[in-house]
Design a protein around this motif. Structure first.
Motif, PDB file in Angstrom:
ATOM      1  N   GLY A 142       2.931   0.998  -5.927  1.00 43.17           N
ATOM      2  CA  GLY A 142       2.678   0.531  -4.586  1.00 43.17           C
ATOM      3  C   GLY A 142       3.407  -0.274  -4.000  1.00 43.17           C
ATOM      4  O   GLY A 142       4.285  -1.110  -4.334  1.00 43.17           O
ATOM      5  N   ALA A 143       3.427  -0.750  -2.576  1.00 41.14           N
ATOM      6  CA  ALA A 143       3.869  -1.688  -1.721  1.00 41.14           C
ATOM      7  C   ALA A 143       2.707  -1.796  -0.573  1.00 41.14           C
ATOM      8  O   ALA A 143       1.702  -1.116  -0.504  1.00 41.14           O
ATOM      9  CB  ALA A 143       5.225  -1.350  -1.172  1.00 41.14           C
ATOM     10  N   VAL A 144       2.849  -2.771   0.154  1.00 45.78           N
ATOM     11  CA  VAL A 144       1.825  -3.016   1.277  1.00 45.78           C
ATOM     12  C   VAL A 144       2.018  -1.721   2.300  1.00 45.78           C
ATOM     13  O   VAL A 144       1.294  -1.129   2.228  1.00 45.78           O
ATOM     14  CB  VAL A 144       2.188  -4.457   1.906  1.00 45.78           C
ATOM     15  N   PHE A 145       3.247  -1.483   2.576  1.00 51.66           N
ATOM     16  CA  PHE A 145       3.458  -0.731   3.522  1.00 51.66           C
ATOM     17  C   PHE A 145       4.365   0.611   2.965  1.00 51.66           C
ATOM     18  O   PHE A 145       5.230   0.252   2.126  1.00 51.66           O
ATOM     19  CB  PHE A 145       4.218  -1.030   4.935  1.00 51.66           C
ATOM     20  N   ALA A 146       4.345   1.786   3.377  1.00 50.72           N
ATOM     21  CA  ALA A 146       4.905   2.887   3.015  1.00 50.72           C
ATOM     22  C   ALA A 146       6.636   2.569   2.964  1.00 50.72           C
ATOM     23  O   ALA A 146       7.234   3.083   2.178  1.00 50.72           O
ATOM     24  CB  ALA A 146       4.694   4.287   3.656  1.00 50.72           C
ATOM     25  N   SER A 147       6.901   1.792   4.050  1.00 58.31           N
ATOM     26  CA  SER A 147       8.479   1.647   4.375  1.00 58.31           C
ATOM     27  C   SER A 147       8.772   0.709   3.145  1.00 58.31           C
ATOM     28  O   SER A 147      10.074   0.826   2.591  1.00 58.31           O
ATOM     29  CB  SER A 147       8.548   0.914   5.570  1.00 58.31           C
ATOM     30  N   THR A 166       1.648   7.349 -13.639  1.00 57.16           N
ATOM     31  CA  THR A 166       1.090   6.994 -12.252  1.00 57.16           C
ATOM     32  C   THR A 166      -0.051   8.127 -11.856  1.00 57.16           C
ATOM     33  O   THR A 166       0.350   9.119 -11.708  1.00 57.16           O
ATOM     34  CB  THR A 166       2.011   6.870 -11.196  1.00 57.16           C
ATOM     35  N   LYS A 167      -1.067   7.485 -11.305  1.00 50.19           N
ATOM     36  CA  LYS A 167      -2.239   8.353 -10.939  1.00 50.19           C
ATOM     37  C   LYS A 167      -2.226   8.551  -9.035  1.00 50.19           C
ATOM     38  O   LYS A 167      -2.645   9.669  -8.739  1.00 50.19           O
ATOM     39  CB  LYS A 167      -3.465   7.843 -11.261  1.00 50.19           C
ATOM     40  N   TYR A 168      -1.849   7.311  -8.485  1.00 52.94           N
ATOM     41  CA  TYR A 168      -1.599   7.397  -7.108  1.00 52.94           C
ATOM     42  C   TYR A 168      -0.963   6.301  -6.703  1.00 52.94           C
ATOM     43  O   TYR A 168      -0.333   5.463  -7.443  1.00 52.94           O
ATOM     44  CB  TYR A 168      -3.117   7.255  -6.476  1.00 52.94           C
ATOM     45  N   LEU A 169      -0.380   6.461  -5.447  1.00 50.47           N
ATOM     46  CA  LEU A 169       0.475   5.396  -4.560  1.00 50.47           C
ATOM     47  C   LEU A 169      -0.440   4.303  -3.931  1.00 50.47           C
ATOM     48  O   LEU A 169      -1.567   4.947  -3.113  1.00 50.47           O
ATOM     49  CB  LEU A 169       1.484   5.999  -3.783  1.00 50.47           C
ATOM     50  N   ASP A 170      -0.430   3.201  -4.116  1.00 53.71           N
ATOM     51  CA  ASP A 170      -1.277   2.171  -3.466  1.00 53.71           C
ATOM     52  C   ASP A 170      -0.369   1.749  -2.315  1.00 53.71           C
ATOM     53  O   ASP A 170       0.296   0.870  -2.428  1.00 53.71           O
ATOM     54  CB  ASP A 170      -1.624   1.120  -4.449  1.00 53.71           C
ATOM     55  N   VAL A 171      -0.485   2.315  -1.192  1.00 55.29           N
ATOM     56  CA  VAL A 171       0.271   1.988   0.073  1.00 55.29           C
ATOM     57  C   VAL A 171      -0.416   2.585   1.477  1.00 55.29           C
ATOM     58  O   VAL A 171      -0.981   3.414   1.564  1.00 55.29           O
ATOM     59  CB  VAL A 171       1.570   2.767  -0.088  1.00 55.29           C
ATOM     60  N   ILE A 172      -0.023   1.664   2.330  1.00 54.13           N
ATOM     61  CA  ILE A 172      -0.588   2.106   3.580  1.00 54.13           C
ATOM     62  C   ILE A 172       0.123   3.179   4.409  1.00 54.13           C
ATOM     63  O   ILE A 172       1.440   2.908   4.336  1.00 54.13           O
ATOM     64  CB  ILE A 172      -0.512   0.497   4.519  1.00 54.13           C
ATOM     65  N   VAL A 173      -0.332   4.284   4.650  1.00 53.17           N
ATOM     66  CA  VAL A 173       0.359   5.136   5.389  1.00 53.17           C
ATOM     67  C   VAL A 173      -0.224   5.966   6.848  1.00 53.17           C
ATOM     68  O   VAL A 173      -0.360   6.948   7.271  1.00 53.17           O
ATOM     69  CB  VAL A 173       0.392   6.512   4.496  1.00 53.17           C
ATOM     70  N   THR A 174      -0.993   4.772   7.054  1.00 51.56           N
ATOM     71  CA  THR A 174      -1.592   5.200   8.788  1.00 51.56           C
ATOM     72  C   THR A 174      -0.996   4.393   9.887  1.00 51.56           C
ATOM     73  O   THR A 174      -0.121   3.593   9.602  1.00 51.56           O
ATOM     74  CB  THR A 174      -3.291   4.413   8.657  1.00 51.56           C
ATOM     75  N   GLY A 175      -1.124   4.809  11.069  1.00 52.24           N
ATOM     76  CA  GLY A 175      -0.284   4.277  12.113  1.00 52.24           C
ATOM     77  C   GLY A 175       0.993   4.745  12.033  1.00 52.24           C
ATOM     78  O   GLY A 175       1.394   5.742  11.652  1.00 52.24           O
ATOM     79  N   ALA A 176       1.537   3.760  12.298  1.00 52.92           N
ATOM     80  CA  ALA A 176       3.408   3.952  12.388  1.00 52.92           C
ATOM     81  C   ALA A 176       3.811   4.447  10.921  1.00 52.92           C
ATOM     82  O   ALA A 176       5.045   4.887  10.927  1.00 52.92           O
ATOM     83  CB  ALA A 176       3.873   2.903  12.827  1.00 52.92           C
TER      84      ALA A 176
END
Length: 590
Positions: free
Chosen positions: A215-220, A292-302
């Motif tokens: 993960g990362a905080v944001f997808a970018s 890896t089971k999932y990505l821990d990342v924000i993908v909402t909004g922009a």
């Protein structure tokens, strides 16, 4: 441990006794939203009654909603910026909060082109820690076993997450399977972006089989990490083969902790070379981190614009958006974190702050008249399907503050509303933490147009597009030009300078992303043939737009429109240099 079969758990069956306690807390908080909110407002107003800010409105010690709403105005950052600046300049009097201001957090939103400074108090970290403690019990409901996490963090700014990582809450945290990272604290907190990213990536590779989420905080940010691997895999493999750390990582604390981690491993180095030396990067996340089971990342909004690219690199792994937070305050949790990105909604926790909502009408953009301000809606009174702008009153002393987020009510958990994040108010373009609104873009285009005037050339019309197919993503500006004298047309070099002039006109967050973080690529101007924007209007009208009300969109993301514009491009130009940026002189620790 086994739970008694007679017990009912609305959220689902907890994995252990500790989880049961956390889930019970969520149930209690969401069951009595209005009474919790009344109590929160009373605590904030009584605790900060003697502050300079509240004294201005002569509440007379009142802590009830009606008095508060009738006397305290709804405000924006710009209206309290002079007071915030006083604190930043060293004023220790109780301006907003009766508690000492412990630090400033920087918001990715901007005021006059600069990052907003958000004063906060030590007590807020306790509140944030409480919300963090609820994440693992909620994740466990999805039967997601926790384990080592390879997560990329950016520590240049004192944002709300960096504040947490610098705190004792993080450094001396008790063992929690949700918070076990591949990266040592020294790598996370290193301010040099290359050294931080390099050492975090190296640790992630060394422990690749133990990683259960990436993960990362944001997808970018996660995509930048993959791009970093694409650029640096050879040196990373060399370090792993030899057991010797790249000399470009010179930070003594990182070198010291990496000396305990990095040992020669020829087999792992060969594996990395085999996976990275070809041109096929599809599914690279699951190829390198197979458990890896999932990505821990924000993908909402922009960040939703990156979903397709994340699917390419991860083989379509689920994406967990766990929490809704900002520099001003933490707000709530996604109680179904493994849902599809399009279904993400956040349950607001009523104990975090006092919430109000401005009904958002796209026609008037949620404007508030000082003469006849609308009565704001309380948390318990929002309606499903409607959009609202978030207004908060915090323990740190922000009162009736417009956050700028537009939210839509999707339902309720008990009596707590669940919101879908729609967008930042007035934001037109965003690649990373940058937020560019229509007025800023207009100003940037005007500054570029001034360069064209000596060539008797003007900008007939323009629109924009956030191109995230490249890594890093970048702004694309489609321009239709009117050139009076073709013999005096602006050269390619002049149009390249127009790109740079636009970048120089954008806010400091954008310029920092370009210069320091390398999270945004050079701005691009695509010149289109005469008549392109008339074609665009014809297309919009053919789809039902009113010819009387039509105006050219200032940003486009609908694929057929982007394809139409791209088919009319006659020349392409990029900024030849990075715009000017220097770190803002801020006092972050007070």
């Amino acid at each position: 441990m086994a739970m008694h079969s007679a017990v009912s758990y609305p959220l689902g069956r907890p994995a252990c006794k500790k989880d049961a306690k956390a889930l019970q807390f969520i149930e209690e908080m969401t069951r009595n939203v209005d009474s919790v909110q009344e109590k929160v407002l009373a605590e904030i107003l009584s605790g900060n009654a003697n502050t300079e800010y509240l004294q201005r409105f002569k509440l007379g010690g009142a802590t009830d909603r009606d008095t508060f709403k009738s006397k305290v105005p709804v405000i924006t950052y710009e209206e309290i910026q002079p007071d915030i600046q006083r604190i930043a300049n060293g004023d220790r009097s109780p301006i907003f909060s009766s508690h000492p201001i412990s630090e400033f957090l920087t918001s990715s939103g901007t005021s006059a082109g600069e990052r907003k400074l958000m004063p906060t108090i030590q007590e807020e970290l306790d509140r944030k820690q409480l919300l963090y403690s609820l994440l693992m019990p909620v994740m466990n409901l999805s039967r997601q076993r926790q384990g080592l996490v390879f997560s990329i963090y950016k520590s240049r700014n004192q944002d709300t997450l960096t504040s947490y990582y610098k705190s004792d809450h993080f450094k001396t945290r008790p063992y929690d399977p949700y918070n076990v990272y591949t990266s040592p604290n020294e790598a996370v907190l290193c301010v040099d972006s290359f050294q931080s990213m390099y050492s975090q990536m190296l640790c992630g590779l060394l422990m690749r089989k133990e990683v259960l989420r990436v993960g990362a905080v944001f997808a970018s940010g996660l995509l930048r990490a993959i791009h970093f691997l694409q650029l640096n895999w050879q040196q990373l493999a060399k370090d792993i083969a030899s057991g010797i750390l790249n000399p470009r990582v010179s930070d003594p604390s990182i070198r010291e902790c990496m000396s305990r981690i990095l040992k020669p491993n020829r087999e792992l180095a060969d594996f990395i070379i085999k996976e990275c030396e070809g041109q096929n990067w599809e599914g690279i996340i699951t190829r390198i981190w197979p458990n890896t089971k999932y990505l821990d990342v924000i993908v909402t909004g922009a960040m939703a614009q990156y979903i397709r690219t994340l699917d390419y690199y991860s083989g379509g792994l689920p994406k967990a958006c766990t929490m809704y937070a900002s520099s001003e305050c933490y707000f709530g949790l996604n109680l179904k974190p493994m849902c599809k990105p399009s279904e993400v909604c956040y349950t607001i926790m009523p104990n975090m702050c006092y919430y109000e909502f401005i009904p958002h009408d796209s026609a008037n953009h949620g404007t508030i008249s000082r003469d006849s301000p609308p009565r704001l809606v309380d948390l318990a009174d929002v309606e499903v399907g409607k959009e609202y702008e978030l207004v908060i009153t915090t323990y740190a002393g922000l009162c009736r503050y417009r956050v700028g987020d537009i939210l839509q009510v999707t339902g309720f958990h008990n009596s707590a509303p669940q919101f879908k994040f729609i967008r930042r108010k007035n934001v037109l373009l965003s690649i990373d933490s940058d937020k560019t609104d229509e007025a800023e873009l207009q100003n940037a285009v005007e500054n570029a147009a001034s360069i064209l005037r000596p060539y008797d050339t003007s900008v007939v019309e323009y629109t924009s597009y956030a191109d995230t197919k490249t890594i890093p993503g970048h702004y694309v500006i489609y321009c239709e030009l009117h050139i009076k004298d073709p013999t005096n047309a602006p050269s390619k070099e002049v149009l390249n300078q127009c790109c740079l002039a636009m970048e120089e006109s954008l806010n400091s967050v954008y310029r920092q992303c370009r210069v320091a973080d390398n999270s945004i690529g050079p701005l691009e101007i695509r010149v289109v043939i005469d008549g392109t924007f008339e074609e665009l209007m014809d297309y919009a009208i053919s789809r039902g737009a009113s010819i009387n009300q039509y105006k050219a969109p200032r940003c486009v993301n609908f694929t057929p429109i982007v394809e139409l514009l791209d088919s009319r491009v006659v020349s392409v130009h990029f900024s030849p240099d990075a715009p000017h940026w220097t770190p803002e002189r801020q006092r972050l620790e007070v």
